[in-house]
Scaffold this active site. Structure first.
Site, short mmCIF file in Angstrom:
data_model
loop_
_atom_site.label_atom_id
_atom_site.label_comp_id
_atom_site.label_asym_id
_atom_site.label_seq_id
_atom_site.Cartn_x
_atom_site.Cartn_y
_atom_site.Cartn_z
N VAL A 247 0.83 -1.20 0.00
CA VAL A 247 0.00 0.00 0.00
C VAL A 247 0.86 1.25 0.00
O VAL A 247 0.67 2.16 -0.81
CB VAL A 247 -0.96 -0.02 1.22
CG1 VAL A 247 -1.71 1.28 1.35
CG2 VAL A 247 -1.94 -1.17 1.06
N GLU B 111 -7.82 2.66 1.88
CA GLU B 111 -7.22 2.23 0.61
C GLU B 111 -8.07 1.10 0.01
O GLU B 111 -8.30 0.10 0.66
CB GLU B 111 -5.79 1.74 0.90
CG GLU B 111 -5.00 1.49 -0.32
CD GLU B 111 -5.15 2.63 -1.31
OE1 GLU B 111 -5.86 2.40 -2.30
OE2 GLU B 111 -4.60 3.72 -1.10
N LYS C 18 -15.30 1.40 4.35
CA LYS C 18 -14.25 0.49 3.85
C LYS C 18 -14.51 -0.94 4.31
O LYS C 18 -14.45 -1.89 3.51
CB LYS C 18 -12.89 0.99 4.37
CG LYS C 18 -11.77 -0.02 4.34
CD LYS C 18 -11.27 -0.24 2.93
CE LYS C 18 -10.42 -1.44 2.74
NZ LYS C 18 -9.10 -1.50 3.03
N ALA D 51 -17.37 -2.22 5.14
CA ALA D 51 -18.59 -2.71 4.48
C ALA D 51 -18.29 -3.14 3.05
O ALA D 51 -18.76 -4.19 2.59
CB ALA D 51 -19.65 -1.61 4.50
N ASN E 246 -15.43 -4.23 1.71
CA ASN E 246 -14.70 -5.50 1.67
C ASN E 246 -15.58 -6.67 2.12
O ASN E 246 -15.51 -7.75 1.56
CB ASN E 246 -13.44 -5.42 2.55
CG ASN E 246 -12.25 -4.95 1.74
OD1 ASN E 246 -12.32 -4.85 0.51
ND2 ASN E 246 -11.15 -4.65 2.40
N ALA E 247 -16.40 -6.43 3.15
CA ALA E 247 -17.27 -7.51 3.64
C ALA E 247 -18.26 -7.93 2.54
O ALA E 247 -18.51 -9.12 2.34
CB ALA E 247 -18.01 -7.06 4.89
N CYS F 231 -6.88 -8.81 3.47
CA CYS F 231 -7.91 -7.79 3.75
C CYS F 231 -9.31 -8.33 4.07
O CYS F 231 -9.91 -7.93 5.06
CB CYS F 231 -8.01 -6.84 2.58
SG CYS F 231 -6.61 -5.74 2.51
N PHE F 232 -9.85 -9.21 3.20
CA PHE F 232 -11.26 -9.59 3.35
C PHE F 232 -11.55 -10.18 4.73
O PHE F 232 -12.44 -9.72 5.44
CB PHE F 232 -11.67 -10.60 2.27
CG PHE F 232 -11.89 -10.00 0.91
CD1 PHE F 232 -11.82 -8.64 0.71
CD2 PHE F 232 -12.15 -10.80 -0.19
CE1 PHE F 232 -12.01 -8.07 -0.54
CE2 PHE F 232 -12.35 -10.25 -1.45
CZ PHE F 232 -12.28 -8.89 -1.63
N1 LIG Z 1 -2.36 -5.22 0.74
C1 LIG Z 1 -3.56 -4.77 0.40
O1 LIG Z 1 -4.14 -5.19 -0.59
C2 LIG Z 1 -4.23 -3.71 1.24
C3 LIG Z 1 -5.33 -3.03 0.69
C4 LIG Z 1 -5.94 -2.04 1.43
C5 LIG Z 1 -5.47 -1.74 2.70
N2 LIG Z 1 -4.42 -2.42 3.23
C6 LIG Z 1 -3.96 -2.05 4.59
O2 LIG Z 1 -2.82 -1.21 4.44
C7 LIG Z 1 -1.88 -1.47 5.49
C8 LIG Z 1 -0.54 -1.86 4.89
O3 LIG Z 1 -0.73 -3.07 4.13
P1 LIG Z 1 0.42 -3.67 3.22
O4 LIG Z 1 -0.17 -4.84 2.50
O5 LIG Z 1 1.06 -2.58 2.47
O6 LIG Z 1 1.44 -4.20 4.36
P2 LIG Z 1 2.91 -4.75 4.16
O7 LIG Z 1 3.07 -5.81 5.19
O8 LIG Z 1 3.16 -5.09 2.72
O9 LIG Z 1 3.82 -3.52 4.53
C9 LIG Z 1 3.86 -2.93 5.81
C10 LIG Z 1 5.25 -2.37 6.04
O10 LIG Z 1 5.24 -1.60 7.25
C11 LIG Z 1 6.51 -1.76 7.88
N3 LIG Z 1 6.40 -1.39 9.28
C12 LIG Z 1 5.75 -2.04 10.28
N4 LIG Z 1 5.84 -1.34 11.44
C13 LIG Z 1 6.58 -0.23 11.17
C14 LIG Z 1 7.00 0.88 11.95
N5 LIG Z 1 6.67 1.00 13.23
N6 LIG Z 1 7.73 1.85 11.35
C15 LIG Z 1 8.06 1.75 10.03
N7 LIG Z 1 7.67 0.71 9.23
C16 LIG Z 1 6.94 -0.26 9.80
C17 LIG Z 1 6.85 -3.22 7.64
O11 LIG Z 1 8.25 -3.44 7.74
C18 LIG Z 1 6.33 -3.43 6.21
O12 LIG Z 1 7.35 -3.22 5.25
C19 LIG Z 1 -2.48 -2.57 6.35
O13 LIG Z 1 -3.12 -1.98 7.45
C20 LIG Z 1 -3.50 -3.22 5.43
O14 LIG Z 1 -4.57 -3.76 6.15
C21 LIG Z 1 -3.78 -3.39 2.52
#
Ligand SMILES: NC(=O)c1ccc[n+]([C@@H]2O[C@H](COP(=O)([O-])OP(=O)(O)OC[C@H]3O[C@@H](n4cnc5c(N)ncnc54)[C@H](O)[C@@H]3O)[C@@H](O)[C@H]2O)c1
Length: 465
Positions: free
Chosen positions: A17, A157, A216, A218, A220-221, A272-273
């Site tokens: 993200v 997101e 958000k 809702a 995804n659910a 996510c889901f």
């Molecule tokens: N992947 C998806 O499709 C998606 C879609 C929508 C929302 N999200 C949400 O977005 C957020 C991020 O998801 P993602 O898939 O990008 O996660 P990810 O695991 O790919 O990346 C998260 C990153 O954050 C870093 N991190 C963790 N704690 C940290 C800190 N204290 N300081 C600095 N860096 C730190 C980790 O090292 C990692 O690189 C989550 O909350 C997720 O639920 C994800």
């Protein structure tokens, strides 16, 4: 640039993200400078050295174009201090211990980021976290002893892995939740102006924080619910002789329903889901709405049933052979086609159940990294002697009694023009009964039967072998 426009952004979290969002924001806002920071030196090193830790269509091209205005760094404090707007894109898994176990969001990484922002900041900031803005506002009020102004916005997101850049460039909507105060509205307006660089105003909706966050969950659910709804019909189709692909088409042709997310599968996965439904269940429970919690919980139960029923589906056709120690090739391991992400993959349930029944499983995925698959297997206590990761499909299928297609990668399609694998050699290298289980409905059964395979399709009636 006007005084209250954003010029410097810090994005905490260099994952899917954080990196994709930052890349597109930088691409569309040439006057903005973005620093993406992470605690993982390995991840930042990988982004810097261009051996990208994730693969998303078009991400590489966009990163090349914004190289002057998007930097990757591990100096989190400096990036926070230089920024006027901070996105927090760190992982928020489901709580595994204590209050809310199995359901609530574990926001500890977000909380740590907010605490760090408040501690090191020497000027006002707009903070856009993932997770609950309400909880973070309370935390900031407790910790903010310097009299600075921290505005917390919600900007959920909606990107999906595999189409992340496309989703960011052409979103159905952008939602920005803010506090209903002049400062909240001003902060929201600044974030809106970044998105207005490429998104029409009628697709950018500002609202209050709760509407934004609940909206958000809702969305995804309900998407997950569609998958479970169609999956719930696969077993019925197999029993009565209906065809799930026809059912998907009949349902999807109704313009009130539409055709998306109606492909039968072995169950949904990904990060996510399930997490968002669990969060919704927890929210309903904590508000005392037990019927509502149970309603959404049923969706997860259906998904668990779908994942768990695949091994039975395969072995029920094998008759007495099912109790022999068979070799089974599992094609596809990422949680869906188009992504290399193997987190929360539904394929793991099939592999675990097959290994649990004493079979040897050979896994091949055309895009997911071998070490990521191995790590996932290792975490699930699946020893290398029973679950092996193969380098290619031919190696995985060589000597297999059964092939199970678990992820709908194009590589596995058999129709002329789409065919990429040498299915004749694969069929020749198999052992009897040469069963193909198509859990994604990507193969042409007649073609494979012509090569001597027996084909079991999800959601279609099958004669005993
Ligand atoms: N992947 C998806 O499709 C998606 C879609 C929508 C929302 N999200 C949400 O977005 C957020 C991020 O998801 P993602 O898939 O990008 O996660 P990810 O695991 O790919 O990346 C998260 C990153 O954050 C870093 N991190 C963790 N704690 C940290 C800190 N204290 N300081 C600095 N860096 C730190 C980790 O090292 C990692 O690189 C989550 O909350 C997720 O639920 C994800």
């Amino acid at each position: 640039m006007a005084k209250d426009q954003t010029t410097r952004i810090c994005c905490i979290g260099a994952g899917y993200v954080g990196t994709c969002t930052s890349a597109v924001l930088a691409y569309k806002n040439p006057s903005v400078r973005i620093t993406v920071v992470d605690t993982s030196e390995a991840k930042i090193g990988a982004w810097r050295s261009r051996s990208f830790p994730i693969s998303e269509p078009c991400l590489q091209e966009i990163l090349k174009q914004v190289v002057e205005r998007l930097a990757f760094s591990t100096d989190i404090e400096a990036a926070i201090n230089a920024a006027d707007l901070i996105f927090i894109c760190v992982d928020t898994p489901t709580v595994t211990k204590g209050t809310g176990e199995g359901f609530a969001l574990d926001t500890s990484a977000v909380v740590a980021c907010v605490a760090k922002i408040v501690e090191v900041s020497t000027s006002d900031k707009i903070i856009v976290p993932c997770g609950t803005a309400d909880q973070l506002r309370k935390l900031i009020t407790q910790k903010n002893t310097k009299g600075l102004n921290f505005e917390v916005l919600s900007n959920p997101e909606f990107l999906a892995e595999g189409t992340a850049i496309h989703d960011l460039l052409h979103p159905d909507r952008v939602i920005i939740g803010a506090e209903n105060t002049p400062k909240g509205s001003n902060a929201a307006a600044r974030l809106v102006s970044l998105y207005q660089a490429w998104i029409p105003s009628d697709r950018i909706k500002t609202t209050n924080t709760w509407s934004s966050e609940l909206g958000k969950l809702a969305a995804n659910a309900m998407l997950a619910q569609r998958i479970s709804s169609i999956n719930s019909l696969t077993a019925i189709c197999e029993s009565v002789g209906a065809d799930i692909q026809d059912i998907s088409q009949i349902v999807g042709l109704d313009h009130r329903i539409g055709p998306h997310m109606l492909q039968a599968s072995i169950g949904f996965g990904g990060s996510c889901f399930e997490k968002d439904i669990r969060c919704l269940v927890y929210l309903a429970e904590s508000l005392g709405f037990r019927h509502i919690a149970r309603y959404w919980m049923a969706d997860l139960e259906m998904n668990d049933f779908q994942k768990a029923s695949q091994t039975e589906r395969i072995t029920s056709l094998l008759g007495p052979l099912a109790s022999s120690k068979l070799t089974i090739a599992v094609l596809g391991f990422s949680f869906k086609a188009g992504t290399t992400d193997v987190r929360s993959t539904p394929v793991l349930t099939i592999v675990r159940d097959l290994v649990g029944r004493g079979h040897k499983v050979k896994i091949f995925d055309p895009k997911a990294k071998k070490e990521d698959i191995q790590e996932t297997l290792c975490k699930a206590n699946l020893g290398r002697e029973r679950a092996i990761v193969s380098l290619n499909a031919m190696q995985a299928c060589d000597g297999a009694h059964v092939i199970a297609i678990a992820t709908a990668w194009d590589e596995f399609r058999t129709r002329p023009g789409l065919r990429r694998m040498d299915w004749k050699s694969i069929a020749d290298g198999m052992q009897q009964p040469r069963l193909m289980f198509d859990g994604c409905n990507v193969v042409d059964a007649k073609y494979l039967e012509g090569l001597g395979m027996k084909v079991l399709e999800l959601g279609r009636k099958q004669a005993m072998l």
